[in-house]
Design a protein around this motif. Sequence first.
Motif, PDB file in Angstrom:
ATOM      1  N   GLU A   1       7.974  12.892  10.999  1.00  0.00           N
ATOM      2  CA  GLU A   1       9.082  13.762  11.443  1.00  0.00           C
ATOM      3  C   GLU A   1       9.472  14.796  10.367  1.00  0.00           C
ATOM      4  N   THR A   2       9.376  16.073  10.710  1.00  0.00           N
ATOM      5  CA  THR A   2       9.746  17.131   9.768  1.00  0.00           C
ATOM      6  C   THR A   2       9.889  18.437  10.530  1.00  0.00           C
ATOM      7  N   TRP A   3      10.464  19.451   9.932  1.00  0.00           N
ATOM      8  CA  TRP A   3      10.554  20.771  10.563  1.00  0.00           C
ATOM      9  C   TRP A   3      10.802  21.822   9.499  1.00  0.00           C
TER      10      TRP A   3
ATOM     11  N   LEU B   1       2.423   8.319  -3.376  1.00  0.00           N
ATOM     12  CA  LEU B   1       3.422   8.372  -4.456  1.00  0.00           C
ATOM     13  C   LEU B   1       3.344   7.141  -5.362  1.00  0.00           C
ATOM     14  N   LEU B   2       2.936   6.018  -4.797  1.00  0.00           N
ATOM     15  CA  LEU B   2       2.935   4.770  -5.568  1.00  0.00           C
ATOM     16  C   LEU B   2       1.654   4.560  -6.374  1.00  0.00           C
ATOM     17  N   ASP B   3       0.726   5.491  -6.263  1.00  0.00           N
ATOM     18  CA  ASP B   3      -0.508   5.388  -7.034  1.00  0.00           C
ATOM     19  C   ASP B   3      -0.219   5.848  -8.467  1.00  0.00           C
TER      20      ASP B   3
ATOM     21  N   ARG C   1       0.799  -1.224   0.000  1.00  0.00           N
ATOM     22  CA  ARG C   1       0.000   0.000   0.000  1.00  0.00           C
ATOM     23  C   ARG C   1       0.836   1.281   0.000  1.00  0.00           C
ATOM     24  N   ILE C   2       1.858   1.338   0.860  1.00  0.00           N
ATOM     25  CA  ILE C   2       2.594   2.608   0.955  1.00  0.00           C
ATOM     26  C   ILE C   2       4.084   2.451   0.665  1.00  0.00           C
ATOM     27  N   GLY C   3       4.515   1.260   0.315  1.00  0.00           N
ATOM     28  CA  GLY C   3       5.922   1.059  -0.038  1.00  0.00           C
ATOM     29  C   GLY C   3       6.817   0.814   1.159  1.00  0.00           C
TER      30      GLY C   3
ATOM     31  N   GLU D   1       5.349  21.652   7.207  1.00  0.00           N
ATOM     32  CA  GLU D   1       6.527  22.503   7.399  1.00  0.00           C
ATOM     33  C   GLU D   1       7.290  22.700   6.082  1.00  0.00           C
ATOM     34  N   GLU D   2       7.413  21.627   5.279  1.00  0.00           N
ATOM     35  CA  GLU D   2       8.189  21.738   4.035  1.00  0.00           C
ATOM     36  C   GLU D   2       7.518  22.677   3.010  1.00  0.00           C
ATOM     37  N   PRO D   3       6.241  22.457   2.662  1.00  0.00           N
ATOM     38  CA  PRO D   3       5.656  23.366   1.664  1.00  0.00           C
ATOM     39  C   PRO D   3       5.570  24.814   2.149  1.00  0.00           C
TER      40      PRO D   3
HETATM   41  C1  LIG Z   1       9.614  11.849   7.324  1.00  0.00           C
HETATM   42  S1  LIG Z   1       8.188  12.587   6.568  1.00  0.00           S
HETATM   43  C2  LIG Z   1       8.983  13.623   5.401  1.00  0.00           C
HETATM   44  C3  LIG Z   1       8.409  15.017   5.367  1.00  0.00           C
HETATM   45  C4  LIG Z   1       9.230  16.037   4.581  1.00  0.00           C
HETATM   46  N1  LIG Z   1       9.320  15.701   3.188  1.00  0.00           N
HETATM   47  C5  LIG Z   1      10.601  16.200   5.174  1.00  0.00           C
HETATM   48  O1  LIG Z   1      11.579  15.727   4.599  1.00  0.00           O
HETATM   49  O2  LIG Z   1      10.721  16.819   6.236  1.00  0.00           O
HETATM   50  C6  LIG Z   1       7.579  11.191   5.651  1.00  0.00           C
HETATM   51  C7  LIG Z   1       6.150  11.358   5.200  1.00  0.00           C
HETATM   52  O3  LIG Z   1       5.894  10.433   4.148  1.00  0.00           O
HETATM   53  C8  LIG Z   1       4.508  10.139   4.158  1.00  0.00           C
HETATM   54  N2  LIG Z   1       4.310   8.931   3.341  1.00  0.00           N
HETATM   55  C9  LIG Z   1       4.645   7.656   3.664  1.00  0.00           C
HETATM   56  N3  LIG Z   1       4.392   6.830   2.627  1.00  0.00           N
HETATM   57  C10 LIG Z   1       3.891   7.608   1.628  1.00  0.00           C
HETATM   58  C11 LIG Z   1       3.464   7.349   0.290  1.00  0.00           C
HETATM   59  N4  LIG Z   1       3.518   6.107  -0.204  1.00  0.00           N
HETATM   60  N5  LIG Z   1       3.005   8.381  -0.451  1.00  0.00           N
HETATM   61  C12 LIG Z   1       2.947   9.631   0.057  1.00  0.00           C
HETATM   62  N6  LIG Z   1       3.345   9.937   1.310  1.00  0.00           N
HETATM   63  C13 LIG Z   1       3.824   8.943   2.076  1.00  0.00           C
HETATM   64  C14 LIG Z   1       4.192  10.010   5.624  1.00  0.00           C
HETATM   65  O4  LIG Z   1       2.828  10.205   5.891  1.00  0.00           O
HETATM   66  C15 LIG Z   1       5.087  11.097   6.244  1.00  0.00           C
HETATM   67  O5  LIG Z   1       4.346  12.271   6.434  1.00  0.00           O
END
Ligand SMILES: C[S@@+](CC[C@H](N)C(=O)[O-])C[C@H]1O[C@@H](n2cnc3c(N)ncnc32)[C@H](O)[C@@H]1O
Length: 432
Positions: free
Chosen positions: A68-70, A189-191, A14-16, A109-111
């Motif tokens: 985790e992000t900031w 992302l994998l969709d 589902r999410i990789g 936080e990133e966007p």
């Molecule tokens: C560690 S954060 C990264 C946030 C930001 N890009 C950064 O670097 O600070 C990882 C994020 O990936 C999302 N995520 C996990 N699998 C995903 C997927 N297959 N497609 C889209 N988002 C996904 C999670 O919900 C989580 O919010």
Amino acid sequence: MSEDARFFAFLKNRIGLDVASVGEAIIERAVRQRCLSAKASDHDAYWQLLIASADEQQALIEAVIVPETWFFRYPESFGTLGKLAATRLAQLNGVRPLRILSLPCSTGEEPYSIAMALFDAGLQPQQFKVEAVDISPMSLQRARQGVYGKNSFRGSDLGFRERYFSHVDEGYRVEDRVRERVSFQVGNLLDPGLLVAQSAYDFVFCRNLLIYFDVDTQKRGFEALKRMTRDDGVLFIGPAEGSLLGRMGMASIGIAQSFAFRHRADPMPDQLAVVTATPVLPPLPVERSRQAMSLPPGAARARSSVRPFTAPQPLTRATPPADVGDAAALLDDIRRLANEGKSAEAKAACDQYLKRYEPVARVFYWLGLLSEVSGDVAGAQGFYRKALYLEPQHPEALAQLAALLAAQGDVAGARRLQERAARGVNKEGRNR
Ligand SMILES: C[S@@+](CC[C@H](N)C(=O)[O-])C[C@H]1O[C@@H](n2cnc3c(N)ncnc32)[C@H](O)[C@@H]1O
């Protein structure tokens, strides 16, 4: 194979998420939490519930993701974005606004940092739009609220907080002029259908997601990201993900610390060859990794607490612990065994702990040390990353991983971890 293998397969599909990147224990913990919340009598009952309910599938995903992000994480990349955006805008000559994608955006936080960086670079609001995507609706809800606590502000240069936030009871609220530049949507992302109706973006940020994928899934992720990045666009990735892109037909734009890539005009013949998540490095002698850099005090303590390990000794089996007191006793045992140089027993005790109790960063940290002293540097890195997955500020894991990165020549990566460790130490000092 673990009885939870079907859950691992579900999450990978589902999410990789690759179980090897985060460890079985972390996924098992999430499954246990969901079993309890959903009042499922056992894992079989929970599995039936999971496959029948889209809501439960989402709840399990929420339990396992790492949000985790900031703000202004890897600050140089935002400076680079500002410069490149000004140039690109001049080329576009007012035909359309710049289009930027942040995927995954987590809690926003990133966007928002992207929007603030573009304002700082002198862009007007109508000159750019940021689209932000994440798989987690809960994270997106927080992103839309736009209110952040101190954990989201981690660097030493926090001037942007004065310029773009107002103080509210719960923390800091990002100003409307920044919020209005960013739109959020749920997406995976994998969709294969993700954003297919959109034209490609001028700038794409995909940071700290692919590290959790296995090799084949990374390849799928990169194919999607290449499709989403214009031929003359730039893709920003995380520092640990750079080695993946070289063989995927993209090349670094050559600006240090920006982790920014373009489509390569002359793709290498092996551009679609299988790539690996981290460069495969020969195991380093432990002493080399230890001497490679000066370490913060936490690291020195950590190292001196583990004597050189002696030859494996027979394992003395502990009585199965039954409560929290026993868990603490087992942790004490692990430390004692490690300090006595009984590495095989210490490792067995760690494995025993992870089978019986909720995973804790400390145990993964010890497993990292045990791997390191046995010369398994790649294994050690994996364990330190698992410790940091559970406890992002774990000082000793940060310091040990920093030392390993430095020994492999990733001085920038090492410095970032050292700084993160130092921030934790300072904070602890202040709190005291
Ligand atoms: C560690 S954060 C990264 C946030 C930001 N890009 C950064 O670097 O600070 C990882 C994020 O990936 C999302 N995520 C996990 N699998 C995903 C997927 N297959 N497609 C889209 N988002 C996904 C999670 O919900 C989580 O919010």
